[in-house]
Design a protein around this motif. Sequence first.
Motif, PDB file in Angstrom:
ATOM      1  N   TRP A  83      -7.046   0.735  -3.804  1.00  0.00           N
ATOM      2  CA  TRP A  83      -7.960   1.717  -3.967  1.00  0.00           C
ATOM      3  C   TRP A  83      -6.886   3.085  -4.446  1.00  0.00           C
ATOM      4  CZ3 TRP A  83     -12.656   0.680  -3.485  1.00  0.00           C
ATOM      5  CH2 TRP A  83     -13.161  -0.347  -2.736  1.00  0.00           C
ATOM      6  N   LYS A  84      -7.581   4.090  -4.516  1.00  0.00           N
ATOM      7  CA  LYS A  84      -6.870   5.305  -4.927  1.00  0.00           C
ATOM      8  C   LYS A  84      -5.423   5.640  -4.001  1.00  0.00           C
ATOM      9  CE  LYS A  84      -7.565  10.237  -6.048  1.00  0.00           C
ATOM     10  NZ  LYS A  84      -8.441  11.456  -6.149  1.00  0.00           N
ATOM     11  N   ASN A  85      -4.439   6.094  -4.689  1.00  0.00           N
ATOM     12  CA  ASN A  85      -3.097   6.451  -3.978  1.00  0.00           C
ATOM     13  C   ASN A  85      -2.647   5.183  -3.261  1.00  0.00           C
ATOM     14  OD1 ASN A  85      -3.501   9.090  -4.586  1.00  0.00           O
ATOM     15  ND2 ASN A  85      -4.835   9.565  -3.021  1.00  0.00           N
ATOM     16  N   ALA A  86      -2.888   3.941  -3.541  1.00  0.00           N
ATOM     17  CA  ALA A  86      -2.307   2.842  -3.126  1.00  0.00           C
ATOM     18  C   ALA A  86      -1.065   2.237  -3.597  1.00  0.00           C
ATOM     19  CB  ALA A  86      -3.367   1.634  -3.163  1.00  0.00           C
ATOM     20  N   GLY A  87      -0.657   3.011  -4.812  1.00  0.00           N
ATOM     21  CA  GLY A  87       0.559   2.784  -5.379  1.00  0.00           C
ATOM     22  C   GLY A  87       0.502   1.871  -6.634  1.00  0.00           C
TER      23      GLY A  87
ATOM     24  N   ALA B  14      -1.484   4.128   4.828  1.00  0.00           N
ATOM     25  CA  ALA B  14      -1.961   5.585   5.226  1.00  0.00           C
ATOM     26  C   ALA B  14      -3.051   6.120   4.534  1.00  0.00           C
ATOM     27  CB  ALA B  14      -0.846   6.596   4.667  1.00  0.00           C
ATOM     28  N   THR B  15      -3.735   5.317   3.432  1.00  0.00           N
ATOM     29  CA  THR B  15      -4.777   5.776   2.732  1.00  0.00           C
ATOM     30  C   THR B  15      -6.016   5.418   3.584  1.00  0.00           C
ATOM     31  OG1 THR B  15      -5.178   3.456   1.781  1.00  0.00           O
ATOM     32  CG2 THR B  15      -3.877   5.128   0.456  1.00  0.00           C
ATOM     33  N   GLY B  16      -5.945   4.624   4.620  1.00  0.00           N
ATOM     34  CA  GLY B  16      -6.879   4.078   5.540  1.00  0.00           C
ATOM     35  C   GLY B  16      -8.249   3.261   4.866  1.00  0.00           C
TER      36      GLY B  16
ATOM     37  N   ALA C 199       1.042  -6.356  -2.235  1.00  0.00           N
ATOM     38  CA  ALA C 199       2.124  -5.559  -2.455  1.00  0.00           C
ATOM     39  C   ALA C 199       1.824  -4.471  -1.202  1.00  0.00           C
ATOM     40  CB  ALA C 199       2.812  -5.210  -3.355  1.00  0.00           C
ATOM     41  N   SER C 200       2.660  -4.389  -0.067  1.00  0.00           N
ATOM     42  CA  SER C 200       2.080  -3.401   0.811  1.00  0.00           C
ATOM     43  C   SER C 200       3.327  -2.765   1.444  1.00  0.00           C
ATOM     44  CB  SER C 200       1.486  -4.268   2.078  1.00  0.00           C
ATOM     45  OG  SER C 200       1.262  -3.323   3.156  1.00  0.00           O
ATOM     46  N   ASP C 201       2.896  -1.459   2.211  1.00  0.00           N
ATOM     47  CA  ASP C 201       4.095  -0.694   2.635  1.00  0.00           C
ATOM     48  C   ASP C 201       4.011  -1.049   4.038  1.00  0.00           C
ATOM     49  OD1 ASP C 201       1.626   0.600   3.468  1.00  0.00           O
ATOM     50  OD2 ASP C 201       2.377   2.575   3.103  1.00  0.00           O
ATOM     51  N   THR C 202       3.286  -1.952   4.776  1.00  0.00           N
ATOM     52  CA  THR C 202       3.458  -2.328   5.921  1.00  0.00           C
ATOM     53  C   THR C 202       3.293  -3.702   5.999  1.00  0.00           C
ATOM     54  OG1 THR C 202       2.306  -1.707   8.040  1.00  0.00           O
ATOM     55  CG2 THR C 202       1.022  -2.105   6.131  1.00  0.00           C
ATOM     56  N   ALA C 203       3.442  -4.215   7.090  1.00  0.00           N
ATOM     57  CA  ALA C 203       3.471  -5.785   7.385  1.00  0.00           C
ATOM     58  C   ALA C 203       2.051  -6.133   7.764  1.00  0.00           C
ATOM     59  CB  ALA C 203       4.356  -6.188   8.659  1.00  0.00           C
ATOM     60  N   LEU C 204       1.702  -7.422   7.126  1.00  0.00           N
ATOM     61  CA  LEU C 204       0.397  -7.775   7.163  1.00  0.00           C
ATOM     62  C   LEU C 204       0.262  -9.237   7.159  1.00  0.00           C
ATOM     63  CD1 LEU C 204      -1.089  -5.986   3.787  1.00  0.00           C
ATOM     64  CD2 LEU C 204      -1.591  -5.347   6.302  1.00  0.00           C
ATOM     65  N   GLU C 205      -0.622  -9.716   7.915  1.00  0.00           N
ATOM     66  CA  GLU C 205      -0.870 -11.209   8.121  1.00  0.00           C
ATOM     67  C   GLU C 205      -2.173 -11.551   7.359  1.00  0.00           C
ATOM     68  OE1 GLU C 205       0.807 -13.471  10.195  1.00  0.00           O
ATOM     69  OE2 GLU C 205       2.163 -11.960  10.713  1.00  0.00           O
TER      70      GLU C 205
END
Length: 163
Positions: free
Chosen positions: A9-13, A116-118, A133-139
Amino acid sequence: MKIYGVVGWKNAGKTGLMERLVAEITRRGFTVSTIKHAHHSFDVDHPGKDSYRHRAAGAREVLLASRNRWALMHELTDEDEPSLADLLAKLSPVDLVLVEGYKRDGHAKIEAYRAATGNPLIATTDNSIRAVASDTALELDCPVFDLDDTTAVADFILAEVGL
């Protein structure tokens, strides 16, 4: 040519990841081209420039060339937006084409994700997304990389496409 996508999504990097991947993969000796999908009208030319004036006057295509680069601008006017396959056919051969956007096409992709984009993860409903590729841990049921770990993401993509 091998093709791999970067979606999100927008602003996801996405763009930052694309930029880092191009630098990392070309540093390894591979040739890379990119395709970027825009959801809005864009212009690579500017009012007052000769090439802009040619297009404004009605030229269907304007090829701008110098000793450093050339660019072909094609006005679609009444034509449909070209498919990703049509655009890929216009590229010169390279080892890898990285595609930013085109999230609804069936090629393999990695999703860029910032909490943070929600926005919801696309990967949970799209089988063409092979990793996140994430800025937070995900399962998840696919590999998850740190968004800033360009080396690991590049390793994954190159293994996926067989380079």
